[in-house]
Design a protein around this motif. Sequence first.
Motif, PDB file in Angstrom:
ATOM      1  N   LEU A   1       0.827  -1.215   0.000  1.00 23.67           N
ATOM      2  CA  LEU A   1       0.000   0.000   0.000  1.00 23.67           C
ATOM      3  C   LEU A   1       0.854   1.255   0.000  1.00 23.67           C
TER       4      LEU A   1
ATOM      5  N   TRP B   1       2.050   1.847  -3.425  1.00 27.82           N
ATOM      6  CA  TRP B   1       0.953   2.249  -4.312  1.00 27.82           C
ATOM      7  C   TRP B   1       0.540   3.695  -4.066  1.00 27.82           C
ATOM      8  N   TRP B   2       0.567   4.103  -2.765  1.00 29.02           N
ATOM      9  CA  TRP B   2       0.166   5.461  -2.427  1.00 29.02           C
ATOM     10  C   TRP B   2       1.286   6.485  -2.636  1.00 29.02           C
TER      11      TRP B   2
ATOM     12  N   PRO C   1      -0.308   3.362   5.947  1.00 33.80           N
ATOM     13  CA  PRO C   1      -0.089   1.904   5.970  1.00 33.80           C
ATOM     14  C   PRO C   1       0.849   1.456   7.081  1.00 33.80           C
TER      15      PRO C   1
END
Length: 419
Positions: free
Chosen positions: A38, A41-42, A53
């Motif tokens: 995450l 991805w962020w 996360p």
Amino acid sequence: MRQLMSWVASAAVGFVRACVVLVVSMLVPAVWAAAAGLWMWWWGGNPWPGLAPLLWASVGTLALARPICRMTRSIVAKWTGTVITPGYRQAAPVVRMSTGYWWNGFSYERTSRDARRDQRMRLWWSDPATWRDLRFAVIAPFTMGVIAAVPPAGVVAAVVGFGHPAPSMRLIGVLGVAVAIGAAPYAWRPVRPVAVRFLRPSPAMALADRVDELTAQRADTTVAQAAEIRRIERDLHDGAQARMVALGMSLATVEKLMETDPDRAKALLRDARAGATASLAELRDLVRGISPPVLTERGLVDAVRALALDSPLETAVSADLGLRPDPPIESALYFGVAELLANAAKHARAAHAGISIARTDAGIVVDVADDGTGGAGVRAGGGLDGLRRRLAVFDGTLEVTSPAGGPTRVRMVVPCESL
């Protein structure tokens, strides 16, 4: 052929167990791997969204630590028979005060629900076992998790090797099968030493538990002694004391009637003598209830045999004790046997009973069995619970096996240095 089948069965069981250990030990790394995914991805140049996360993974680790440790203890107990004491702090009862607020040992709350919630949070945060569980959740993947991953890794290598068209990959597949089969019976076994080493209570936790246990035992002993003193006082007041008062009044009346009505005086003297005899019998019964003479003079074995002769059940006694234990231990075991026989005759409707007294490395072991209806259990506030607490004063234990329909077997074990 039989040995081959046994080896295959052992490898299959070992492979399943290794997979279970791998899943349990890798829960925390899985949470952090998901958090890392995450985060990547962020990530867009701004670091602040990426902290979410990481915070989620930290909270997940704290939340998973205790369930992972509980599952590990359950696995170790089921597979190896080794019971690891959790050592968690127990919550005290929530008490409602006269002001209407609820006291949970830490703070006052308006409702019992709020008091219990606050109590659970404070206990969880201040309990050393919480941080011990967190340490184990971090250590487990690098100890038992890595070893438990060997058989599944061998299976993966075998699938990849045999599924690849290149002939050279078949050797990898063969090696994977060999590794999976050879390591499967042993890959799960490190779970026991690792769990025993890192999940057992620390000396400070064990000492705190022992202090709490001794405090509870002292309270139980005080309550039992007060109840016994009240019983003795009641028996003396209602029985022997009343008879002695009546005896004194009869003698005073005899003194007045001696010269005027000798016949009536003689009758009163006969009644007074009968009353004195009855008072003496009641006093003897009272003393026998406190400390039976046969127990004091001849010891536990003969006292239990005498108890069996007086029991309405057909009772067999077998004993191999040797030296006599300390008098307090003898008394506790004697009255325990008496209570168990009374329960078997009164509640279980038994016809036969057996009593075994033996000396083992654990101390004195007393088994009481009956052929009654069964269904007995240690319930809070019940007779067996009181017997368990009385034995706990001597570090003794009480085990009850009583399925519905019977039979019932109760084992009392008391350590004894005098043996």
